[in-house]
Design a protein around this motif. Structure first.
Motif, PDB file in Angstrom:
ATOM      1  N   ARG A 297       9.134  81.050 -15.841  1.00 22.47           N
ATOM      2  CA  ARG A 297       9.912  80.326 -16.842  1.00 22.47           C
ATOM      3  C   ARG A 297      11.064  81.205 -17.309  1.00 22.47           C
ATOM      4  O   ARG A 297      10.949  82.435 -17.377  1.00 22.47           O
ATOM      5  CB  ARG A 297       9.039  79.939 -18.024  1.00 22.47           C
ATOM      6  N   MET A 298      12.179  80.583 -17.627  1.00 26.34           N
ATOM      7  CA  MET A 298      13.386  81.326 -17.976  1.00 26.34           C
ATOM      8  C   MET A 298      13.172  82.348 -19.097  1.00 26.34           C
ATOM      9  O   MET A 298      13.568  83.509 -18.968  1.00 26.34           O
ATOM     10  CB  MET A 298      14.511  80.358 -18.349  1.00 26.34           C
ATOM     11  N   ALA A 405      16.149  89.234 -26.541  1.00 26.87           N
ATOM     12  CA  ALA A 405      15.654  88.124 -25.720  1.00 26.87           C
ATOM     13  C   ALA A 405      14.295  87.648 -26.198  1.00 26.87           C
ATOM     14  O   ALA A 405      14.004  86.441 -26.198  1.00 26.87           O
ATOM     15  CB  ALA A 405      15.579  88.566 -24.257  1.00 26.87           C
ATOM     16  N   GLY A 406      13.437  88.596 -26.607  1.00 26.99           N
ATOM     17  CA  GLY A 406      12.097  88.213 -27.050  1.00 26.99           C
ATOM     18  C   GLY A 406      12.083  87.496 -28.380  1.00 26.99           C
ATOM     19  O   GLY A 406      11.216  86.647 -28.628  1.00 26.99           O
ATOM     20  N   LEU A 407      13.038  87.821 -29.263  1.00 27.11           N
ATOM     21  CA  LEU A 407      13.038  87.247 -30.609  1.00 27.11           C
ATOM     22  C   LEU A 407      13.934  86.022 -30.739  1.00 27.11           C
ATOM     23  O   LEU A 407      13.785  85.251 -31.680  1.00 27.11           O
ATOM     24  CB  LEU A 407      13.493  88.304 -31.620  1.00 27.11           C
ATOM     25  N   SER A 408      14.872  85.848 -29.808  1.00 25.03           N
ATOM     26  CA  SER A 408      15.868  84.800 -29.956  1.00 25.03           C
ATOM     27  C   SER A 408      15.292  83.400 -29.771  1.00 25.03           C
ATOM     28  O   SER A 408      14.634  83.116 -28.768  1.00 25.03           O
ATOM     29  CB  SER A 408      16.997  85.024 -28.948  1.00 25.03           C
ATOM     30  N   ARG A 409      15.576  82.527 -30.720  1.00 25.34           N
ATOM     31  CA  ARG A 409      15.159  81.133 -30.587  1.00 25.34           C
ATOM     32  C   ARG A 409      15.882  80.458 -29.434  1.00 25.34           C
ATOM     33  O   ARG A 409      15.323  79.618 -28.736  1.00 25.34           O
ATOM     34  CB  ARG A 409      15.453  80.403 -31.914  1.00 25.34           C
ATOM     35  N   GLY A 410      17.155  80.838 -29.223  1.00 24.51           N
ATOM     36  CA  GLY A 410      17.919  80.247 -28.128  1.00 24.51           C
ATOM     37  C   GLY A 410      17.366  80.594 -26.757  1.00 24.51           C
ATOM     38  O   GLY A 410      17.355  79.759 -25.858  1.00 24.51           O
ATOM     39  N   ILE A 411      16.881  81.826 -26.596  1.00 23.35           N
ATOM     40  CA  ILE A 411      16.279  82.230 -25.317  1.00 23.35           C
ATOM     41  C   ILE A 411      14.921  81.564 -25.145  1.00 23.35           C
ATOM     42  O   ILE A 411      14.583  81.054 -24.063  1.00 23.35           O
ATOM     43  CB  ILE A 411      16.134  83.756 -25.241  1.00 23.35           C
ATOM     44  N   ALA A 413      13.929  78.803 -26.147  1.00 22.82           N
ATOM     45  CA  ALA A 413      14.048  77.353 -25.924  1.00 22.82           C
ATOM     46  C   ALA A 413      14.631  77.005 -24.557  1.00 22.82           C
ATOM     47  O   ALA A 413      14.789  75.827 -24.247  1.00 22.82           O
ATOM     48  CB  ALA A 413      14.923  76.736 -27.013  1.00 22.82           C
ATOM     49  N   MET A 414      14.960  78.032 -23.739  1.00 22.37           N
ATOM     50  CA  MET A 414      15.516  77.740 -22.406  1.00 22.37           C
ATOM     51  C   MET A 414      14.524  76.936 -21.579  1.00 22.37           C
ATOM     52  O   MET A 414      13.339  77.266 -21.536  1.00 22.37           O
ATOM     53  CB  MET A 414      15.844  79.038 -21.658  1.00 22.37           C
ATOM     54  N   PRO A 415      14.969  75.864 -20.912  1.00 20.76           N
ATOM     55  CA  PRO A 415      14.063  75.057 -20.100  1.00 20.76           C
ATOM     56  C   PRO A 415      13.739  75.738 -18.781  1.00 20.76           C
ATOM     57  O   PRO A 415      14.387  76.729 -18.406  1.00 20.76           O
ATOM     58  CB  PRO A 415      14.860  73.774 -19.856  1.00 20.76           C
TER      59      PRO A 415
END
Length: 416
Positions: A297-298, A405-411, A413-415
């Motif tokens: 997964r991304m 990358a581990g904390l980011s909500r945007g990362i 949520a990557m599909p």
């Protein structure tokens, strides 16, 4: 200011149109092939220019000035290039850039052959070529979304990564060979590469952007619109924060390792071999990127790649300045294209077509500026500390990207 309604369709917004197999995608292959050739031509000149200036002036400082002029011009043009790529017809913009670069390097080749290429002539050619390249590359990044299916974006970015590393392997030796055979040959070779790129762009059938109606906002408002979208999008904000330390770390680590090996007394051929190993690692990583992306997964992939890269760079720092340090660093470079493909492929998917140029230009400016400063940072660190200590700064930068990358909500949520 609201964006005018858009008409038409984009390959990035629908999965009908382009072939399911990227190798069978005629238009993307044309664009990719043309840029392979123009990138190769640029690599020829990148080696030949400082050699030419050094030969004509005898000054290493003036030889470095030519390279710096190109980097500074590219950075200054990056944001205006993003606005142009979204406001103007991208195909015509790319054609104009290729025509300009073709003319500039053909004239420079003639000047070199005639013995009339003084420093002012060389600098003028470098500045004009760098400005055109900044505009072209931004428009190219923005256009890819319209040539491939949404589910092929990461593979398309990985293929562009392979292009970059392949040119890094082939360009310098070929440039040195041509320069030795005739001082003007690398510049004529670059002009020919832009001619072939121009032909490739002219042969592309699909539109390179969606068409709009109405009057676009003023340039300043247009640039602000792109920046607001980037800063307001959780994933794009995270990408901006991740790209800067990653680019600094990779560029700085390779540069510092090269300096450390040379200072350790290794012969230039061995140092050059290490550089070849790094480039080969990136090329292999670009080919492996699609397979790695299919298996994880991304969010997991990005975080895992960052932490693995940090560990590998740490091992390389502890082994430096020995030649064995090149092995874990090459393994870290192997992972770089996968991270770039995943991040920038998703960027192309989530950014509306009419904002692609501006968003890409901000990201490329941030990452490019960090990469340009990395050699200076590496040199300052090596001047103060031993290689084993100095090089540890770069895995720390990658660790910053990994935590982000581990904390980011945007990362997260990557599909898939």
């Amino acid at each position: 200011m609201t964006r005018p309604p858009l008409t038409g369709t984009s390959a990035g917004d629908t999965d009908t149109g382009p072939p399911a197999n990227l190798w069978h995608n005629r238009d993307f292959t044309l664009l990719w092939s043309g840029q392979c050739l123009s990138d190769l031509g640029g690599a020829l000149v990148e080696l030949a220019l400082p050699l030419l200036v050094l030969e004509r002036t005898g000054s290493p400082a003036q030889a470095g000035l030519a390279g710096t002029a190109g980097l500074v011009t590219a950075m200054l043009c990056r944001l205006p290039a993003g606005v142009l790529a979204d406001r103007c017809d991208r195909r015509r913009l790319m054609i104009a850039c290729d025509v300009l670069r073709l003319a500039v390097y053909a004239l420079l080749g003639c000047a070199v052959a005639a013995g009339a290429a003084g420093l002012p002539v060389i600098l003028a050619a470098v500045v004009a070529g760098a400005a055109a390249t900044a505009v072209f590359s931004t428009a190219e990044h923005a256009a890819v979304r319209n040539l491939v299916r949404t589910d092929q974006l990461t593979t398309a970015v990985a293929r562009n990564e392979a292009r970059t590393y392949g040119v890094a392997l082939a360009g310098p030796p070929l440039g040195g060979l041509l320069f030795g055979a005739g001082r003007a040959l690398p510049f004529f070779g670059n002009a020919v590469s832009f001619l072939l790129s121009l032909i490739a762009v002219l042969c592309i059938r699909r539109p390179l952007q969606r068409t709009g109606t109405g009057t676009p906002p003023a340039a300043a408002a247009s640039a602000a619109e792109g920046l607001r979208f980037l800063l307001g999008h959780p994933f794009l904000r995270a990408l901006l924060v991740i790209a800067v330390p990653l680019n600094t770390a990779f560029t700085g680590m390779v540069f510092a390792m090269t300096l450390a090996l040379r200072r350790a007394g290794l012969p230039p051929v061995t140092v050059g071999l290490a550089g070849t190993i790094f480039a080969a690692g990136g090329l292999l990583g670009a080919f492996a990127a699609p397979a790695l992306q299919r298996r994880l997964r991304m969010p997991v992939l990005i975080t895992l790649l960052c932490w693995t890269t940090a560990v590998l760079m740490t091992v390389a720092a502890l082994l430096s300045p020995g030649v064995l340090a090149a092995v874990p660093l090459a393994a870290a470079v192997f992972l770089g294209p996968t991270a770039n493909a995943a991040l920038f492929g998703h960027q192309a998917a989530v950014t509306p077509d009419h904002l692609q140029g501006r968003v890409v230009s901000v990201l490329l400016l941030a990452a490019g500026s960090a990469g340009a400063l990395a050699p200076v940072l590496a040199g300052a660190l090596l001047a103060r500390w031993s290689p084993g200590t100095a090089l540890l700064v770069f895995p720390l930068l990658v660790a910053v990207a990994a935590v982000t990358a581990g904390l980011s909500r945007g990362i997260r949520a990557m599909p898939a």
